[in-house]
Design an enzyme around this catalytic site. Structure first.
Site, PDB file in Angstrom:
ATOM      1  N   ASP A   1       0.962  -0.987  -0.017  1.00  0.00           N
ATOM      2  CA  ASP A   1      -0.141   0.095   0.072  1.00  0.00           C
ATOM      3  C   ASP A   1       0.823   1.408  -0.048  1.00  0.00           C
ATOM      4  O   ASP A   1       2.167   1.084   0.069  1.00  0.00           O
ATOM      5  CB  ASP A   1      -0.997  -0.012   1.334  1.00  0.00           C
ATOM      6  CG  ASP A   1      -2.332   0.761   0.826  1.00  0.00           C
ATOM      7  OD1 ASP A   1      -2.218   1.864   0.420  1.00  0.00           O
ATOM      8  OD2 ASP A   1      -3.184   0.099   1.160  1.00  0.00           O
ATOM      9  N   GLU A  51     -12.783   1.132  -6.162  1.00  0.00           N
ATOM     10  CA  GLU A  51     -13.405   1.325  -7.526  1.00  0.00           C
ATOM     11  C   GLU A  51     -13.143   2.210  -8.505  1.00  0.00           C
ATOM     12  O   GLU A  51     -14.359   3.129  -8.321  1.00  0.00           O
ATOM     13  CB  GLU A  51     -14.675   0.634  -7.262  1.00  0.00           C
ATOM     14  CG  GLU A  51     -15.062  -0.690  -6.564  1.00  0.00           C
ATOM     15  CD  GLU A  51     -14.595  -1.893  -7.585  1.00  0.00           C
ATOM     16  OE1 GLU A  51     -15.663  -2.279  -8.246  1.00  0.00           O
ATOM     17  OE2 GLU A  51     -13.281  -2.132  -7.821  1.00  0.00           O
ATOM     18  N   SER A  58     -15.264  -5.277  -7.922  1.00  0.00           N
ATOM     19  CA  SER A  58     -16.534  -5.842  -7.923  1.00  0.00           C
ATOM     20  C   SER A  58     -17.844  -5.645  -8.952  1.00  0.00           C
ATOM     21  O   SER A  58     -18.788  -6.436  -8.850  1.00  0.00           O
ATOM     22  CB  SER A  58     -17.128  -5.566  -6.255  1.00  0.00           C
ATOM     23  OG  SER A  58     -17.191  -4.225  -6.330  1.00  0.00           O
ATOM     24  N   HIS A  67     -12.527 -12.167  -7.978  1.00  0.00           N
ATOM     25  CA  HIS A  67     -13.404 -11.233  -7.164  1.00  0.00           C
ATOM     26  C   HIS A  67     -13.522 -12.134  -5.996  1.00  0.00           C
ATOM     27  O   HIS A  67     -14.719 -13.126  -6.142  1.00  0.00           O
ATOM     28  CB  HIS A  67     -14.756 -10.848  -7.976  1.00  0.00           C
ATOM     29  CG  HIS A  67     -15.608 -10.185  -7.175  1.00  0.00           C
ATOM     30  ND1 HIS A  67     -16.895 -10.370  -7.030  1.00  0.00           N
ATOM     31  CD2 HIS A  67     -15.397  -9.066  -6.181  1.00  0.00           C
ATOM     32  CE1 HIS A  67     -17.393  -9.459  -6.158  1.00  0.00           C
ATOM     33  NE2 HIS A  67     -16.600  -8.930  -5.734  1.00  0.00           N
ATOM     34  N   ASN A 125     -16.689 -10.524   1.030  1.00  0.00           N
ATOM     35  CA  ASN A 125     -16.511 -10.129   2.238  1.00  0.00           C
ATOM     36  C   ASN A 125     -17.450 -10.616   3.300  1.00  0.00           C
ATOM     37  O   ASN A 125     -18.580 -10.653   2.819  1.00  0.00           O
ATOM     38  CB  ASN A 125     -16.251  -8.485   2.348  1.00  0.00           C
ATOM     39  CG  ASN A 125     -15.918  -8.084   3.521  1.00  0.00           C
ATOM     40  OD1 ASN A 125     -15.112  -8.639   4.180  1.00  0.00           O
ATOM     41  ND2 ASN A 125     -16.115  -6.697   3.978  1.00  0.00           N
ATOM     42  N   GLU A 134     -15.368 -15.384  -7.527  1.00  0.00           N
ATOM     43  CA  GLU A 134     -15.521 -15.222  -9.189  1.00  0.00           C
ATOM     44  C   GLU A 134     -14.424 -14.919  -9.899  1.00  0.00           C
ATOM     45  O   GLU A 134     -13.630 -14.138  -9.672  1.00  0.00           O
ATOM     46  CB  GLU A 134     -16.617 -14.148  -9.399  1.00  0.00           C
ATOM     47  CG  GLU A 134     -17.917 -14.360  -8.995  1.00  0.00           C
ATOM     48  CD  GLU A 134     -18.918 -13.166  -9.184  1.00  0.00           C
ATOM     49  OE1 GLU A 134     -20.114 -13.319  -9.077  1.00  0.00           O
ATOM     50  OE2 GLU A 134     -18.420 -12.051  -8.837  1.00  0.00           O
ATOM     51  N   ASN A 177     -23.173 -10.013  -7.678  1.00  0.00           N
ATOM     52  CA  ASN A 177     -23.548  -8.485  -7.514  1.00  0.00           C
ATOM     53  C   ASN A 177     -24.752  -7.960  -8.483  1.00  0.00           C
ATOM     54  O   ASN A 177     -25.663  -7.351  -8.172  1.00  0.00           O
ATOM     55  CB  ASN A 177     -22.493  -7.585  -7.625  1.00  0.00           C
ATOM     56  CG  ASN A 177     -21.564  -7.671  -6.275  1.00  0.00           C
ATOM     57  OD1 ASN A 177     -21.916  -8.053  -5.223  1.00  0.00           O
ATOM     58  ND2 ASN A 177     -20.578  -7.092  -6.283  1.00  0.00           N
TER      59      ASN A 177
END
Length: 676
Positions: free
Chosen positions: A338, A393, A420, A441, A444, A453, A491
């Protein structure tokens, strides 16, 4: 002793001391699942043993994986189709009953997995000895298949262990470690794996007396009065977690015991056979067996060879940090990147807390933690076989990250995004090696959600998909390959369900009423609580993407207020205290809308039908598997497509048309209904 017997699956050894060792090593499988062939051979062996009367018999496995994982479930559908369910259950019962009545000591020597029919066989023996290896697990998980132990297991477990311990084992379906099994009296002795056969032979020769306390508990909790009192208590406990109409097996098992007890074993076995055969042919068991077989299919999608040793994760937020911690937990070397160390530290702290719960051995915990390394500079990219992007995202930010990673990415390494909702056609633009770029994917919380996925695009190499599926299996996740359209599978299907729940809420239907309707249908969590848990901001973002994808405006009223995004802010559609939703009391005279369940569930099913029609997944089985393991969609219904077929596609399509006329075009049947 066994002259003339033609044995494929069993090996026999007649020792000089009079002990016979029977080794099960199923010829056509790498595990000892109990098939008709295995049991037919065992019946011949038992018949011969009853005549010859050796000093004792030891049952042991010739497979490294374990003792016996249970009955061969793949044969269930054929048995049911032939109308042979009761006969199959009864024949297994009678065989194990003959073993239990052999006039000499019998011992089950258990290592690795011992589940279902394997545990029932061990219960038919006089004694049980287990290896103390980490992978030894003993259980009766039949309730997860919508039935309960039917080869005498429920009767013998109750008789041996007493009601509290036996029902805890059978109602939860959990597997016990050897030491736990010893503590409740399920096994008589625990030894090192290398000493297992010798210890079993010793038990056959000398026997062992069970502790008096265990014997008294077993007797006292099986008396008529105890059965009446305990059965009522257990029904109340089970009712808090499962509805009888959804999952009848636990209730049937408790009732069979309450009525029949275990004193008269013959009577109890017949009651068990009748109840289990009835359950096995019911819709819940048929669907749960199908779900189990779907899970096995997903596990086998990629094989074992993934060629991945080092995983590099970019983005140490909740999702990225937890993916990294999980991959290290499953044995991979992981670097976590990060912008600054202060963003990585919370992820490492969460990992430490997770490992402390999951790994009791301090040395193994330290080994696991050592596999997870902070990497602010991103040096791990050059070493990684798999790089997973898990930042926020935003397509531009992701493109910049991919371009930077590709500067040092080694040949053959896979670059994956945990997006996502963003279409893969957008993200794959400009990739130097699009054939090895895919979506991976996760859901959570990563440690709890089994589905991943694998998001595809038309430039993806099939070998990359296979390797990613194999990687998913290696980290104990279930992969479903899906098309890279917005929302992918899970989703995309959840979005209209959650949107409709919010609209109902805005119309004045109490959240608790909406959630109760979903729970009654069989969902694991109500949609209002789910929206708050996911976050209204996330739900709105996905909803906006899906509305654009379908070429329709987002329904009015789906707004997000600052500081009221849900659980993470302590306030959303509900107020949240101590991570629990505070649901306002519903007035006693409140009447829910008659079409409440249809308005909630049918948008989800409608979208599932659309996904199947446009090839988001390869077939209906994969779609149902993805939705069950990704959303918790009522497993006893077999998935949205199975549910649509069972309820009647024409009927559901007509209901959607009626809802569209009353509430708006969002309910219009999507393409694909007629094909069902």
């Amino acid at each position: 002793m066994f002259e003339g017997l033609r044995l494929q699956h069993w090996r026999t050894q007649v020792r000089a001391d009079g002990i016979v060792v029977l080794t099960l090593d199923r010829a056509d499988q790498n595990v000892n699942a109990l098939s008709r062939g295995v049991l037919d051979e065992l019946a011949s062996l038992v018949e011969r043993l009853a005549i010859e009367k050796p000093k004792g018999v030891v049952f042991i496995s010739g497979k490294k994986a374990g003792f016996i994982p249970g009955a061969d479930i793949k044969g269930f559908e054929a048995i049911h189709a032939r109308g042979e369910t009761f006969d199959w259950i009864r024949s297994g019962q009678l065989l194990f009953d003959r073993i239990s009545k052999l006039p000499f000591p019998t011992v089950a020597a258990i290592h690795g997995h011992c589940m279902g029919g394997g545990t029932e066989l061990s219960l038919a023996c006089r004694y049980r000895v287990a290896s103390n290896a980490d992978n030894t697990r003993i259980g009766l998980p039949e309730v997860k298949l919508g039935i309960y132990p039917g080869w005498g297991g429920s009767v013998r477990a109750l008789k041996l262990l007493g009601a509290p311990a036996a029902f805890d084992l059978m109602l939860t379906g959990r597997g016990l470690r050897a030491s736990q099994a010893r503590a409740i009296g399920l096994v008589d002795k625990v030894v090192e794996g290398a000493l297992l056969e010798d210890a079993a032979i010793e038990l056959a020769k000398k026997g062992i007396q069970r502790p008096l306390k265990q014997r008294l508990t077993a007797w006292a909790t099986n008396t008529w009065l105890a059965r009446q009192v305990l059965a009522n208590m257990m029904v109340k406990q089970v009712s808090r977690k499962a509805r009888k109409e959804h999952y009848p097996a636990p209730f049937a098992m408790i009732e069979a015991w309450r009525r029949n007890g275990v004193g008269n074993v013959g009577k109890a076995l017949m009651a068990e056979a009748k109840a289990v055969s009835k359950l096995a042919t019911g819709p819940t068991a048929m669907n749960l067996v199908r779900v189990f077989l779907l899970m096995e299919r997903l596990k086998g999608l990629g094989g074992k060879d993934h060629g991945i040793q080092h995983v590099h994760v970019v983005g140490a937020g909740v999702m990225g940090g937890d993916i990294a911690a999980w991959a290290a937990f499953r044995g991979f070397n992981v670097t976590l990147q990060d912008r600054e160390m202060k963003f990585i530290e919370p992820a490492l702290k969460r990992a430490d807390e997770f490992y402390a719960k999951k790994i009791k051995d301090e040395a193994k915990r330290a080994e696991t933690r050592a596999r997870l390394q902070a990497d602010v500079d991103g040096a791990g990219v050059a070493k990684a076989d798999l790089v997973i992007e898990a930042i926020y995202e935003n397509a531009e930010a992701k493109h910049a990250l991919f371009k930077k990673a590709e500067e040092t990415l080694k040949p053959g390494a896979i670059l994956a995004t945990n997006t996502s909702s963003i279409a893969l056609e957008i993200l794959r633009e400009g990739r130097t090696d699009a054939a090895r770029f895919a979506g991976l994917h996760f859901f959570n919380p990563v440690a709890m959600m089994p589905l991943v996925e694998i998001v595809q695009h038309d430039g993806l190499d099939a070998e990359t998909t296979r390797r990613l599926a194999a990687f998913c299996k290696a980290i104990d996740k279930l992969p479903v390959p899906v098309a890279g359209t917005p929302g992918f599978l899970v989703n995309r299907i959840l979005a209209p369900y959650m949107q409709e729940a919010i609209l109902l809420f805005k119309e004045g239907v109490p959240g608790a009423v909406i959630d109760k309707a979903a729970l009654k249908f069989g969902m694991p969590m109500g949609p209002i609580e789910l929206v708050d848990t996911v976050g209204l901001d996330v739900a709105a973002s996905v909803g906006k993407i899906m509305a654009a994808f379908h070429g329709q405006p987002l329904p009015e009223g789906l707004t997000v207020e600052e500081g009221k995004r849900g659980k993470k802010d302590g306030q959303g559609l509900y107020k949240w205290e101590n991570s629990k939703a505070v649901k306002p009391q519903v007035p006693a005279d409140y009447k829910a809308p008659e079409d409440l369940e249809d308005r909630l569930i049918l948008p989800l099913v409608n979208e599932a039908v659309s996904c199947l029609a446009d090839g988001t997944v390869a077939d209906a089985d994969l779609l149902d598997a993805g939705v069950i393991f990704g959303t918790g969609f009522a497993p006893f219904r077999g998935g949205p497509i199975a549910h649509a077929r069972a309820a009647g596609p024409a009927k559901l399509k007509a209901t959607l048309e009626a809802l569209a006329a009353k509430h708006g075009d969002r309910f219009k049947p999507r393409p694909g209904w007629d094909a069902l």
